[in-house]
Design a protein around this motif. Structure first.
Motif, PDB file in Angstrom:
ATOM      1  N   TRP A 111       0.816  -1.209   0.000  1.00  0.00           N
ATOM      2  CA  TRP A 111       0.000   0.000   0.000  1.00  0.00           C
ATOM      3  C   TRP A 111       0.851   1.261   0.000  1.00  0.00           C
ATOM      4  N   PHE A 112       2.075   1.146   0.585  1.00  0.00           N
ATOM      5  CA  PHE A 112       2.971   2.295   0.670  1.00  0.00           C
ATOM      6  C   PHE A 112       3.989   2.267  -0.470  1.00  0.00           C
ATOM      7  N   LYS A 113       4.585   3.422  -0.737  1.00  0.00           N
ATOM      8  CA  LYS A 113       5.629   3.512  -1.753  1.00  0.00           C
ATOM      9  C   LYS A 113       7.002   3.295  -1.116  1.00  0.00           C
ATOM     10  N   SER A 238      -2.444  10.425   9.867  1.00  0.00           N
ATOM     11  CA  SER A 238      -2.747  10.544   8.439  1.00  0.00           C
ATOM     12  C   SER A 238      -1.687  11.347   7.693  1.00  0.00           C
ATOM     13  N   PHE A 241       1.117   8.703   7.066  1.00  0.00           N
ATOM     14  CA  PHE A 241       0.614   7.660   6.175  1.00  0.00           C
ATOM     15  C   PHE A 241       0.428   8.175   4.749  1.00  0.00           C
ATOM     16  N   MET A 242      -0.184   9.342   4.602  1.00  0.00           N
ATOM     17  CA  MET A 242      -0.467   9.844   3.273  1.00  0.00           C
ATOM     18  C   MET A 242       0.796  10.316   2.559  1.00  0.00           C
ATOM     19  N   ARG A 245       2.304   7.154   1.384  1.00  0.00           N
ATOM     20  CA  ARG A 245       1.491   6.634   0.288  1.00  0.00           C
ATOM     21  C   ARG A 245       1.678   7.448  -0.988  1.00  0.00           C
ATOM     22  N   SER A 246       1.718   8.773  -0.870  1.00  0.00           N
ATOM     23  CA  SER A 246       1.724   9.649  -2.040  1.00  0.00           C
ATOM     24  C   SER A 246       3.126   9.983  -2.534  1.00  0.00           C
ATOM     25  N   SER A 248       6.806   8.921  -0.566  1.00  0.00           N
ATOM     26  CA  SER A 248       7.621   7.731  -0.281  1.00  0.00           C
ATOM     27  C   SER A 248       7.746   7.545   1.221  1.00  0.00           C
ATOM     28  N   SER A 252       8.373  10.348   4.592  1.00  0.00           N
ATOM     29  CA  SER A 252       7.516  10.361   5.784  1.00  0.00           C
ATOM     30  C   SER A 252       8.322  10.407   7.073  1.00  0.00           C
ATOM     31  N   TYR A 382      -4.306  14.577   1.726  1.00  0.00           N
ATOM     32  CA  TYR A 382      -4.026  14.226   0.334  1.00  0.00           C
ATOM     33  C   TYR A 382      -4.105  15.456  -0.574  1.00  0.00           C
TER      34      TYR A 382
END
Length: 448
Positions: A111-113, A238, A241-242, A245-246, A248, A252, A382
């Motif tokens: 789910w993550f990059k 969030s 996480f985002m 996700r968006s 890398s 994060s 996001y």
């Protein structure tokens, strides 16, 4: 003055010590691993820490809140049934999570990059969850007895063992990989279990009894608390996480640094919350909303007395803090940290809102609120990442915090008459009282 606050001081000193040592040991391992691991690996480890913290916090809330409320409000004859319900819910929840992490960890990683290796860590953690059944069950028992000394030693030996292992890797081997760290993280739970067994042996034997009615009530209460805490943690995390996700997992890391700094500011909120929750549960027995209202306002005000100067100096010294924690390579996170520090000002209101809803027997209110705001925070972070880049997640989450603060205060006002203005009035009265308390303590301990 000292007598007036004797309950808070006597009860809170070990809770405060536990929170401080947890954060200091966590910072020590964080600082060493930031310099020991590559940025990508460090980002993956940071994601694991967030996930494991979410699991342990939700599991603890699932069994603790109902356990304390039931033990404080139910008749003595229902205590064995409460003990059985808490243990069975704990075991069931832990086994389900073991299955999820063991078999579905690869999907979490995907789910993550750029989060290679996360599934392997989660496989190790599935085994750790079995050890944590006994650990967490002892912890909630000590909380119900306000025995924060036992909780302190449990966490100190657990976190201290892991910190010692990381120090050996850093100074002795100058090398570590995330699989080895996951194994050490699991093994470090054992010393905490041993000290828990020592302290619990001092109490009379716990009696367990099956009661269908109590079990259903316990599970019904707990499912809302579980959902609330899960969605609360999605909300709080969030930003990280985002970003993972968006953009890398490595990027994060900036948010992980900010979270470590925020943990210091969150100490007063955690300590006062630990003390307030059992106290509020007892007060609810009388049905006096005015007393519950007052304890909420004073708890939030007392927390803000410490938070306001923390946020002010944190914003001024963000560059220094980031350099100390992460080193030269992470200095770009300073502005992100400055925005994140503003979260702290809303946390006491929101956290104690959840506690009040639980002790008043309305966990579903908090559940649905956090369910909605988990979605709002994900959407806002996001969108702001899309518009602003790395710092966008912090801006988006801050906007969600402000909106959540407004909604929760309105609900409390309608429910028990809480006044936000009264909170700030208490701040001005508490500062002089805290000063006198410190002055008296200093005179007693150090003045000749």
């Amino acid at each position: 003055m000292a007598k007036k606050y004797s309950y808070w001081l006597a009860t809170g000193k070990f809770s405060l010590l536990q929170k401080i040592t947890n954060i200091v040991l966590g910072l020590l391992t964080f600082m060493l691993l930031a310099r020991l691991l590559a940025k990508g690996e460090f980002g993956v480890w940071g994601l694991f820490i967030i996930i494991s913290s979410m699991v342990e916090t939700t599991r603890f809330a699932l069994i603790r809140n109902a356990y304390i409320v039931f033990k404080k409000t139910k008749p003595e004859k229902d205590i064995p049934a409460t003990e059985f319900a808490s243990l069975s819910v704990n075991i069931t929840f832990s086994l389900l999570l073991c299955i999820v992490f063991f078999f579905l960890g690869v999907y979490v990683e995907g789910w993550f990059k750029d989060a290679a290796g996360l599934s392997s860590i989660l496989t190790f953690y599935a085994g750790a969850l079995l050890l944590l059944i006994f650990y967490s069950q002892c912890e909630i028992f000590f909380y119900s007895q306000t025995n924060f000394k036992a909780v302190f030693w449990m966490y100190f030996l657990r976190n201290g063992s892991f910190a010692l292992a990381v120090c050996i890797l850093f100074f002795g081997f100058h090398y570590a990989d995330i699989k080895t760290l996951a194994l050490l993280y699991t093994i470090s739970i054992v010393p905490g279990c041993l000290v828990a067994a020592y302290f619990i042996s001092k109490y009379k034997k716990i009696v367990y009894k099956w009661d269908k009615k109590i079990f259903r009530e316990y599970f019904s209460f707990g499912k809302y608390v579980l959902g609330n805490n899960f969605f609360s943690l999605v909300f709080v995390n969030s930003d990280a996480f985002m970003t993972a996700r968006s953009i890398s997992a490595g990027v994060s890391t900036s948010y992980n640094i900010g979270s470590r700094i925020l943990n210091f500011g969150d100490i007063p909120s955690q300590v006062f919350g630990d003390i307030m929750f059992p106290r509020a549960a007892e007060i609810v027995k009388t049905g006096a909303n005015e007393d519950v209202k007052r304890i909420y306002e004073k708890t939030v005000a007392a927390t803000l007395c410490f938070l306001i100067p923390f946020v002010f100096f944190g914003i001024l010294l963000a560059d220094v803090a980031v350099y100390i924690l992460g080193g030269q390579g992470y200095l770009g996170a300073a502005n992100i940290v400055r925005v994140m520090l503003l979260y702290s000002l809303f946390l006491p209101f929101i956290k104690q809102f959840g506690n009040i809803m639980d002790v008043k027997g309305r966990p579903q209110v908090n559940f649905w609120l956090m369910f909605c705001f988990a979605g709002i925070s994900i959407t806002s972070t996001y969108l702001c990442i899309t518009w602003l880049g790395d710092i966008g997640a912090a801006v988006g989450l801050l906007m969600a915090y402000i909106l959540l603060f407004g909604v929760s205060q309105y609900i409390l006002y309608r429910f028990i008459g809480v006044s936000t203005i009264a909170v700030f009035k208490y701040i001005f009265t508490l500062y002089p009282e805290f000063f006198k308390l410190f002055k008296n303590f200093y005179a007693k301990k150090f003045a000749r």
